[in-house]
Design an enzyme around this catalytic site. Sequence first.
Site, PDB file in Angstrom:
ATOM      1  CG  HIS A  34       6.079  12.245   7.430  1.00  0.00           C
ATOM      2  ND1 HIS A  34       7.299  11.951   6.877  1.00  0.00           N
ATOM      3  CD2 HIS A  34       6.333  12.591   8.719  1.00  0.00           C
ATOM      4  CE1 HIS A  34       8.243  12.100   7.804  1.00  0.00           C
ATOM      5  NE2 HIS A  34       7.680  12.468   8.929  1.00  0.00           N
TER       6      HIS A  34
ATOM      7  CG  LEU B 184      11.098  14.974   5.719  1.00  0.00           C
ATOM      8  CD1 LEU B 184       9.641  15.389   5.728  1.00  0.00           C
ATOM      9  CD2 LEU B 184      11.458  14.275   7.011  1.00  0.00           C
TER      10      LEU B 184
ATOM     11  NE  ARG C 143       5.887  16.936  11.349  1.00  0.00           N
ATOM     12  CZ  ARG C 143       6.710  15.913  11.517  1.00  0.00           C
ATOM     13  NH1 ARG C 143       6.275  14.681  11.373  1.00  0.00           N
ATOM     14  NH2 ARG C 143       7.971  16.121  11.820  1.00  0.00           N
TER      15      ARG C 143
ATOM     16  CG  PHE D  25      10.702  19.174  15.983  1.00  0.00           C
ATOM     17  CD1 PHE D  25      12.051  19.303  15.730  1.00  0.00           C
ATOM     18  CD2 PHE D  25       9.956  18.312  15.179  1.00  0.00           C
ATOM     19  CE1 PHE D  25      12.649  18.589  14.696  1.00  0.00           C
ATOM     20  CE2 PHE D  25      10.544  17.597  14.142  1.00  0.00           C
ATOM     21  CZ  PHE D  25      11.894  17.728  13.896  1.00  0.00           C
TER      22      PHE D  25
ATOM     23  CD  GLN E  10       2.482  13.957  11.049  1.00  0.00           C
ATOM     24  OE1 GLN E  10       3.549  13.399  11.223  1.00  0.00           O
ATOM     25  NE2 GLN E  10       1.888  14.669  12.001  1.00  0.00           N
TER      26      GLN E  10
ATOM     27  CD  GLU F  20       7.732  19.758  12.557  1.00  0.00           C
ATOM     28  OE1 GLU F  20       6.956  19.137  11.818  1.00  0.00           O
ATOM     29  OE2 GLU F  20       7.604  19.818  13.782  1.00  0.00           O
TER      30      GLU F  20
ATOM     31  NE  ARG G  41       4.868  11.326  13.628  1.00  0.00           N
ATOM     32  CZ  ARG G  41       6.119  11.670  13.284  1.00  0.00           C
ATOM     33  NH1 ARG G  41       7.068  11.714  14.180  1.00  0.00           N
ATOM     34  NH2 ARG G  41       6.412  11.951  12.026  1.00  0.00           N
TER      35      ARG G  41
ATOM     36  CG  HIS H  89       6.649  16.407   6.995  1.00  0.00           C
ATOM     37  ND1 HIS H  89       7.129  17.641   6.621  1.00  0.00           N
ATOM     38  CD2 HIS H  89       7.340  16.050   8.100  1.00  0.00           C
ATOM     39  CE1 HIS H  89       8.079  18.005   7.484  1.00  0.00           C
ATOM     40  NE2 HIS H  89       8.225  17.060   8.385  1.00  0.00           N
TER      41      HIS H  89
HETATM   42  C1  FAD Z   1      11.753  10.635   6.018  1.00  0.00           C
HETATM   43  C2  FAD Z   1      11.259  10.470   7.414  1.00  0.00           C
HETATM   44  C3  FAD Z   1      11.727  11.296   8.418  1.00  0.00           C
HETATM   45  C4  FAD Z   1      11.275  11.147   9.718  1.00  0.00           C
HETATM   46  N1  FAD Z   1      11.786  11.973  10.689  1.00  0.00           N
HETATM   47  C5  FAD Z   1      11.388  11.802  11.972  1.00  0.00           C
HETATM   48  C6  FAD Z   1      11.942  12.583  13.008  1.00  0.00           C
HETATM   49  O1  FAD Z   1      12.797  13.442  12.788  1.00  0.00           O
HETATM   50  N2  FAD Z   1      11.523  12.370  14.271  1.00  0.00           N
HETATM   51  C7  FAD Z   1      10.604  11.418  14.568  1.00  0.00           C
HETATM   52  O2  FAD Z   1      10.290  11.256  15.740  1.00  0.00           O
HETATM   53  N3  FAD Z   1      10.074  10.635  13.602  1.00  0.00           N
HETATM   54  C8  FAD Z   1      10.446  10.809  12.309  1.00  0.00           C
HETATM   55  N4  FAD Z   1       9.900  10.019  11.333  1.00  0.00           N
HETATM   56  C9  FAD Z   1       9.026   8.914  11.717  1.00  0.00           C
HETATM   57  C10 FAD Z   1       9.845   7.782  12.277  1.00  0.00           C
HETATM   58  O3  FAD Z   1      11.103   7.761  11.662  1.00  0.00           O
HETATM   59  C11 FAD Z   1       9.191   6.432  12.071  1.00  0.00           C
HETATM   60  O4  FAD Z   1       7.880   6.470  12.517  1.00  0.00           O
HETATM   61  C12 FAD Z   1       9.937   5.351  12.828  1.00  0.00           C
HETATM   62  O5  FAD Z   1      11.295   5.379  12.509  1.00  0.00           O
HETATM   63  C13 FAD Z   1       9.363   3.983  12.549  1.00  0.00           C
HETATM   64  O6  FAD Z   1      10.181   3.005  13.125  1.00  0.00           O
HETATM   65  P1  FAD Z   1       9.720   1.493  13.226  1.00  0.00           P
HETATM   66  O7  FAD Z   1      10.762   0.782  13.988  1.00  0.00           O
HETATM   67  O8  FAD Z   1       8.341   1.451  13.698  1.00  0.00           O
HETATM   68  O9  FAD Z   1       9.693   0.992  11.713  1.00  0.00           O
HETATM   69  P2  FAD Z   1      10.817   0.908  10.565  1.00  0.00           P
HETATM   70  O10 FAD Z   1      12.055   1.617  10.897  1.00  0.00           O
HETATM   71  O11 FAD Z   1      10.119   1.281   9.312  1.00  0.00           O
HETATM   72  O12 FAD Z   1      11.186  -0.620  10.539  1.00  0.00           O
HETATM   73  C14 FAD Z   1      10.294  -1.608  10.117  1.00  0.00           C
HETATM   74  C15 FAD Z   1      11.002  -2.930  10.161  1.00  0.00           C
HETATM   75  O13 FAD Z   1      10.078  -3.977   9.928  1.00  0.00           O
HETATM   76  C16 FAD Z   1      10.590  -4.872   8.991  1.00  0.00           C
HETATM   77  N5  FAD Z   1       9.482  -5.480   8.267  1.00  0.00           N
HETATM   78  C17 FAD Z   1       8.415  -4.860   7.714  1.00  0.00           C
HETATM   79  N6  FAD Z   1       7.603  -5.765   7.139  1.00  0.00           N
HETATM   80  C18 FAD Z   1       8.156  -6.982   7.331  1.00  0.00           C
HETATM   81  C19 FAD Z   1       7.802  -8.321   6.959  1.00  0.00           C
HETATM   82  N7  FAD Z   1       6.707  -8.585   6.245  1.00  0.00           N
HETATM   83  N8  FAD Z   1       8.618  -9.330   7.331  1.00  0.00           N
HETATM   84  C20 FAD Z   1       9.755  -9.079   8.013  1.00  0.00           C
HETATM   85  N9  FAD Z   1      10.137  -7.843   8.389  1.00  0.00           N
HETATM   86  C21 FAD Z   1       9.344  -6.810   8.046  1.00  0.00           C
HETATM   87  C22 FAD Z   1      11.487  -4.039   8.101  1.00  0.00           C
HETATM   88  O14 FAD Z   1      12.466  -4.841   7.495  1.00  0.00           O
HETATM   89  C23 FAD Z   1      12.096  -3.092   9.121  1.00  0.00           C
HETATM   90  O15 FAD Z   1      13.215  -3.698   9.727  1.00  0.00           O
HETATM   91  C24 FAD Z   1      10.334  10.159  10.022  1.00  0.00           C
HETATM   92  C25 FAD Z   1       9.849   9.333   9.022  1.00  0.00           C
HETATM   93  C26 FAD Z   1      10.292   9.485   7.722  1.00  0.00           C
HETATM   94  C27 FAD Z   1       9.747   8.611   6.661  1.00  0.00           C
END
Ligand code: FAD
Lengths: 571, 249
Positions: A348, A243, A280, A117, A231, A246, A383, A233
């Site tokens: 991203h 997306l 990135r 990566f 960030q 990577e 990141r 991407h």
């Molecule tokens: C397309 C894409 C590909 C990626 N690929 C990678 C990768 O390969 N490797 C890597 O390490 N990272 C990757 N990332 C980054 C990584 O996926 C995210 O940073 C990470 O998944 C975020 O997880 P989280 O649990 O913080 O938030 P999320 O998964 O976004 O979850 C947020 C949660 O909060 C809840 N929520 C939000 N606001 C409220 C509210 N007001 N009231 C109640 N609930 C709420 C939502 O319902 C959801 O359940 C990628 C990101 C994207 C967008």
Amino acid sequence: MEVFRHDIVIVGGGGAGLRAAIAAVEADPKASVALVSKVYPMRSHTVSAEGGAAGVAAPDDSLEMHFKDTVKGSDFLADQDCVDYFVEQAPKELTLLEHWGCPWSRDEEGRVAVRAFGGMTAKRTWFAADKVGFHMLHTLFQTSMRYDRIVRYDEQFVTKLLVDGGVVKGVAALDVREGTMRAILGRAVILATGGAGKCFPFTTNGTIKTGDGMALAYRAGIALKDMEFVQYHPTGLPGTGILITEASRGEGGHVINAQGERFLVTRDYGVGQKAELGPRDMISRAIMQEIAAGRGIKGPYGDYVHLDLRHLGEAKIMERLPFVRTLSKTYAGVDPVSEPIPIRPVVHYMMGGIDTNIDGATALPGLYAAGETACVSMNGANRLGSNSLTECLVFGARAGIRAIEFARGASVGSEAPLLAQAQEEATRIEDLRGRRKGGEKIAQIRREMQKTMEEGCGVYREQASMHESVRVMAQLRGRVSDLQLEDASKVFNTEILTALELANMVDVAEAIAVAAAARRESRGAHACSDYKARNDQEFLHHSLVTFTPGGPHLDRKPVTITRFQPEERKY
Amino acid sequence: MSDVQKKKFVVTRFDPDKDEVPKTQEYTIPVRPDWKVLDALNYIKDEVDGTISHRWSCRMAVCGSCGMLVNGEPKLTCSTPLDEYGDEVHVAPLSNFPVIRDLVVDLEGFLDKFKSVKPWIVRAKEKAVEEGPCRQTPEELHAFKQFSMCINCMLCYAACPVVANVPEFLGPAAIALGHRYNLDSRDEGAAERNEVFRGEGTVYECSYANECSEVCPKNVDPAAAINQAKLLAVLDWMKSFVTPRRGGE
Ligand SMILES: Cc1cc2nc3c(=O)[nH]c(=O)nc-3n(C[C@H](O)[C@H](O)[C@H](O)COP(=O)(O)OP(=O)(O)OC[C@H]3O[C@@H](n4cnc5c(N)ncnc54)[C@H](O)[C@@H]3O)c2cc1C
Ligand code: FES
């Protein structure tokens, strides 16, 4: 008003929230944990992560190498104690996921396979083909069902933290289905609400990534840290912003310009031998420069360059990158087996977020944050790809355990003031419902916000345009209080949710712009055209933005440097 | 844009506080050639009628939120190209589910079914983290991988003729999920899940219409899963007469 009582309340059912919930009930099997999410947990945007999750696994790798890569990738703005803890816990957390059934890809011997990566000096990214977030999220969600002490509140939108006597004691949430407010009380609260890519027009993020948790904390007086670091991407599909992982480059893909030239190899963009596997921030800048120099390809959604996977062959693409192939076909109309994929840099990930310490604890007693919404901070100014899924696990688990410990020692106290606050929220939301007297449409303000943020806080930033973003966001903050809503109904009123999300995004966008304008240097993802060099003398510090009624207040905080002294970031 | 194309969308509307039964509403809007059905709905919501309610999030066919009937067929609207349709497109909520509002259906029943198949790794003795990951060969992974690709979009329930008649039917996605864990080399819970599968309203209810596999946007092939699960549940039951049961069951 309906009232629900639990030991702790977790807001967010993505990777970080689910991991926190499981850690909490495992730490204390008698504890009752509320898991509140505005969408069903398996819809959380973690589901969209494609490429992988980093954790040392191979014999030629070491924790020290992962540490150094991460700190260097962060342009020395990561807190090194956090990075140390992170790299040490990463393999354990990924192993746990394995035990819980995550279908990691394997080598012939049956060992978990790892891939290369960007910015990583060894292969250490665990993957399940190119649907890693999907498999991790579903594994966590399904595993969470084992625990009856995790009580889910699905499709409940949290609008406010309930705070009494300087301690957080629950949340006010809008039950989307019924259209009524409820109070969900607990002796500690964890925000795991994800990122805020939707502050920008062109992003890999889904529509739910509106920075709600950041805004909730900000409005409760907690600082947002390092918000200027957004960030980009390098490889998003023009138009949709979907997306292309990577991992495509990790598996050997090339980035080429209109002339078919691998400019990351032929020209000096600072990535050295790493070429396509540079970090990135640098690759996004290289692409923007190629486009500015007229070496891009013209398209209906602006100029772009190509990601070329053809030389990988169909077999490898189908084994390692099947989702990339489907996405390219469905959303760009090209088959990467026979054609290069059009790509351009796309918003991203938020390196910044709610200011926490290494435990995920904020300055407000009882309030924790984890995942993309938090800034613990291990990502600094940039990141590394595949560190953030693992971050959700490592710091989600830690926040879950710490929150349970905090709750054990805390008392509930009187509920009356909390319920009064929740009641006030109910009135505020009720006023918003079908608010015809308002003057402005949600979509109009959202467009203005997104356009301004793209112009002011893009891959390259100028002082003048950053200050313009600051000015416009302050104005929009006023204008969002005069929204016009059409939908007066109670049941599943999604218009009211978009209105609340917009107000949250404007807060977050303003914090981004304010922090960006104040950082008069270039570091990591913050490339300031007026100050092209990194300036450790003046800016080797975290920035903090705090809400005040008169506007955002800016402050700073030292970076924790343990054993890797800042040096020039060259690859 | 000079040659702006327009399409008419006939959208099912329902607000339980106002409507006895669902009605339809028509919107004629400009569309871009590269739009999906979801883009049109979002355009309507943002620019024409803010009162319309639908679920969506990822817009890349992986979160499973946006399933609806498009011209009567269950589709993921974010990956369904508009140019596959003529000048008039009908959008309605998924069939076989109670409707909450407009295009939003009730998933609670499904999640209960989902949980009943114990969709997690069951082991007599849990492996400690210190022992490291289990070995699993690519072949062992391949055995269940396809059935782990379900995004819970519910198109298969909307298409299933059995669900239409017997709402309690465990249904394609839930059975495929239970079967996925039964096939996982790390799991020891097949006996418990087979017990569930042998109960009423599960694998034997399936009439092999194969509709589920036809509408599945992720090629999970739940019909195959149900077929295999049925066979394994029966074999497991017969074996229980021949060999003494393993400890812990
Ligand atoms: C397309 C894409 C590909 C990626 N690929 C990678 C990768 O390969 N490797 C890597 O390490 N990272 C990757 N990332 C980054 C990584 O996926 C995210 O940073 C990470 O998944 C975020 O997880 P989280 O649990 O913080 O938030 P999320 O998964 O976004 O979850 C947020 C949660 O909060 C809840 N929520 C939000 N606001 C409220 C509210 N007001 N009231 C109640 N609930 C709420 C939502 O319902 C959801 O359940 C990628 C990101 C994207 C967008
Ligand atoms: S919006 Fe996520 S599957 Fe369609």
